[in-house]
Design an enzyme around this catalytic site. Structure first.
Site, PDB file in Angstrom:
ATOM      1  N   HIS A  70       0.823  -1.210   0.000  1.00  0.00           N
ATOM      2  CA  HIS A  70       0.000   0.000   0.000  1.00  0.00           C
ATOM      3  C   HIS A  70       0.855   1.256   0.000  1.00  0.00           C
ATOM      4  O   HIS A  70       2.070   1.208   0.186  1.00  0.00           O
ATOM      5  CB  HIS A  70      -0.960  -0.001   1.202  1.00  0.00           C
ATOM      6  CG  HIS A  70      -0.271   0.022   2.527  1.00  0.00           C
ATOM      7  ND1 HIS A  70       0.254   1.163   3.085  1.00  0.00           N
ATOM      8  CD2 HIS A  70      -0.017  -0.984   3.414  1.00  0.00           C
ATOM      9  CE1 HIS A  70       0.786   0.876   4.261  1.00  0.00           C
ATOM     10  NE2 HIS A  70       0.643  -0.427   4.485  1.00  0.00           N
ATOM     11  N   CYS A 126       3.085  -4.869   6.666  1.00  0.00           N
ATOM     12  CA  CYS A 126       2.830  -4.531   5.260  1.00  0.00           C
ATOM     13  C   CYS A 126       4.073  -3.979   4.578  1.00  0.00           C
ATOM     14  O   CYS A 126       5.053  -3.629   5.218  1.00  0.00           O
ATOM     15  CB  CYS A 126       1.722  -3.484   5.169  1.00  0.00           C
ATOM     16  SG  CYS A 126       0.110  -4.095   5.704  1.00  0.00           S
TER      17      CYS A 126
END
Length: 189
Positions: A149, A165
């Site tokens: 992301h 992440c």
């Protein structure tokens, strides 16, 4: 007197030149580290064949050691490398093979229970927007709660700063998002 000043100046200039040469940071010079050729940004060049049997719809390698995301399109004619943030600790780092199962522009964010335990001040939910830690675009993996992301906090890129992440600058995730179809294979190393 002229000779003394000239000698001092010569010595100072010569010494400064030698010191500059000796003190040039290694990061500015290409070097071999553990058999891998590293460039000035510390990215290690990757070959998709070292990770996948075929390119399929495309391939992404998230290299947590060099903090880079490598992308190849389906026929291998487009190879791109992006600087990234990676998980804060080895315990938060999941490695292995996965794939992109969903993509979202303007993602919302719900911290996991583990994130809330580590930081009780986190909100229960955050809508899309400039304060959202997922940035402007998110690509969801087959592993629950693991994403590639964007981030609005550009200080995180190039650092161990995430809860698991892989983060990219918003402009770079937007570019990668446009290039990457659902079903793209991903390997986190």
């Amino acid at each position: 007197m002229t000779d003394t000043r000239f000698n001092r100046r010569t010595a100072l200039i010569g010494g400064a030149a030698a010191l500059t040469t000796l003190a040039t940071p290694g990061i500015l010079r290409a070097q071999d580290v553990d058999g891998a050729r590293r460039n000035s940004s510390a990215f290690v060049t990757q070959n998709w064949q070292d990770h996948f049997d075929t390119l399929g719809k495309g391939a992404i390698v998230c290299d947590t050691a060099s903090r880079a995301v490598h992308f190849w399109n389906s026929n291998g004619t487009d190879y791109r490398v992006y600087p990234s943030s990676v998980p804060m600790t080895d315990e938060l780092t999941r490695t292995g093979y996965t794939s992109i199962v969903r993509k979202k522009v303007g993602p919302t964010w719900t911290p996991t229970a583990n994130m809330k335990r580590r930081d009780p001040s986190l909100p229960d939910f955050m809508p899309a927007g400039p304060d959202n830690p997922l940035g402007t675009h998110a690509m969801y993996l087959t592993w629950p709660a693991y994403l590639i992301h964007g981030t609005h906090d550009t200080r995180k890129i190039g650092r161990k700063s995430s809860s698991g992440c892989i983060g990219l600058y918003n402009a770079k995730i937007q570019e990668l998002f446009a290039l990457t179809p659902v079903g793209t294979q991903v390997r986190v190393i």
